[in-house]
Design a protein around this motif. Structure first.
Motif, PDB file in Angstrom:
ATOM      1  N   ASP A 248       0.852  -1.194   0.000  1.00  8.77           N
ATOM      2  CA  ASP A 248       0.000   0.000   0.000  1.00  8.77           C
ATOM      3  C   ASP A 248       0.880   1.233   0.000  1.00  8.77           C
ATOM      4  O   ASP A 248       1.337   1.697   1.048  1.00  8.77           O
ATOM      5  CB  ASP A 248      -0.912   0.003   1.232  1.00  8.77           C
ATOM      6  CG  ASP A 248      -1.829  -1.211   1.266  1.00  8.77           C
ATOM      7  OD1 ASP A 248      -2.473  -1.478   0.245  1.00  8.77           O
ATOM      8  OD2 ASP A 248      -1.872  -1.877   2.304  1.00  8.77           O
TER       9      ASP A 248
ATOM     10  N   LEU B 299      -2.029   6.280  -0.084  1.00  7.15           N
ATOM     11  CA  LEU B 299      -3.084   6.224   0.918  1.00  7.15           C
ATOM     12  C   LEU B 299      -3.693   7.607   1.135  1.00  7.15           C
ATOM     13  O   LEU B 299      -3.006   8.619   1.030  1.00  7.15           O
ATOM     14  CB  LEU B 299      -2.528   5.724   2.254  1.00  7.15           C
ATOM     15  CG  LEU B 299      -1.941   4.302   2.289  1.00  7.15           C
ATOM     16  CD1 LEU B 299      -1.211   4.074   3.604  1.00  7.15           C
ATOM     17  CD2 LEU B 299      -3.044   3.273   2.108  1.00  7.15           C
TER      18      LEU B 299
ATOM     19  N   GLU C 272      -7.576   6.785   5.298  1.00  8.81           N
ATOM     20  CA  GLU C 272      -7.045   5.420   5.390  1.00  8.81           C
ATOM     21  C   GLU C 272      -5.920   5.340   6.410  1.00  8.81           C
ATOM     22  O   GLU C 272      -5.845   4.394   7.212  1.00  8.81           O
ATOM     23  CB  GLU C 272      -6.561   4.965   4.019  1.00  8.81           C
ATOM     24  CG  GLU C 272      -7.678   4.669   3.035  1.00  8.81           C
ATOM     25  CD  GLU C 272      -7.169   4.405   1.634  1.00  8.81           C
ATOM     26  OE1 GLU C 272      -7.782   3.563   0.937  1.00  8.81           O
ATOM     27  OE2 GLU C 272      -6.155   5.027   1.228  1.00  8.81           O
TER      28      GLU C 272
END
Length: 259
Positions: free
Chosen positions: A24, A27, A31
């Motif tokens: 990830d 973001l 989040e």
């Protein structure tokens, strides 16, 4: 450590950095706030500070870390570091066996991979440097856990959680303690599909001056290797390489081993 000796704002800043995992990389503020359990305005101010320092940038409402963040880890990857010393010996293991070789260190109940040399046939679900894997589900994790005092090991495993990655993953504390006791006695482990279906691995500790400073692992697939081939062929090569790595690391860092 006394809570008064810690800087809470710095702790929060580090948590925001850690929200960006290997998978990830982009973001939103929402989040990140959900991951680190902080209010959105606090996360936003931290990100704006990182942007001012050149460590983060925003595009279309999503935040990313910049290459400048690598400066933070540059000291760890110096010439005398465990990863840099390991690469030549890892490459030799890869050339002789065809496994993917990696070095991991223990952090709580996770293994952080700090060095990796891939075979020309990369594995699916390939691990990148900096990725975390659950120690209880990996050969290198059990090798590293075996170096802990039994009381500390039991406390960590009891604190959990010990999630099942596959049907082969050991998640009960008692069987794990038994398995790790065997690893502690023989100084190696073999894992068969405990982390990912179709993947196998062998691992050994890296000793420097009698202290475990890391774990050396060789990973492959069930198509190429099985428990017998890992035990008979890969483990001896890993042990030989780990001995050389440990000796070189000790010689490169005498200040760490002064009594």
């Amino acid at each position: 450590m006394n809570a008064r000796d810690r800087i809470q704002s710095l702790e929060r800043g580090v948590e925001v950095l850690r929200a960006f995992t290997g998978r990830d990389t982009s973001l939103s503020v929402a989040e990140i706030a959900g991951r680190v359990d902080l209010a959105r305005p606090v996360v936003r101010r931290i990100l704006l500070t990182y942007e001012h320092l050149g460590y983060a940038e925003a595009t279309n409402g999503l935040w990313n870390l910049t290459p400048r963040v690598l400066e933070i880890g540059a000291g760890y990857f110096a010439r005398s570091s465990l990863p840099e010393i390991s690469y030549a010996y890892m490459s030799e293991v890869v050339e002789r066996t065809g496994v993917t070789c990696s070095v991991g260190v223990l952090d709580g109940l996770d293994v952080i991979h700090v060095a990796r040399v891939e075979d020309h046939r990369p594995l699916p679900d390939s691990v990148r440097i900096g990725n975390r894997l659950p120690a209880h589900a990996t050969a290198v994790g059990k090798v590293l856990l075996s170096a802990l005092p039994v009381d500390e090991l039991t406390a960590r495993l009891t604190a959990g959680p010990l999630d099942a990655q596959t049907p082969q993953t050991l998640t009960a504390v008692a069987p794990l303690l038994e398995r790790i006791a065997v690893v502690r006695a023989r100084h190696w482990d073999v894992s068969i599909e405990e982390l990912h279906p179709g993947q196998v691995a062998a691992a050994v500790p890296i000793f420097a001056d009698g202290r475990v400073v890391g774990g050396l692992a060789g990973s492959s697939s069930t198509v190429r290797e099985n428990e017998a081939s890992l035990t008979d062929l890969v483990v001896p090569l890993l042990r030989a390489a780990a001995a050389k790595i440990g000796s070189a690391y000790r010689n490169a860092n005498p200040q760490l081993f002064r009594t």
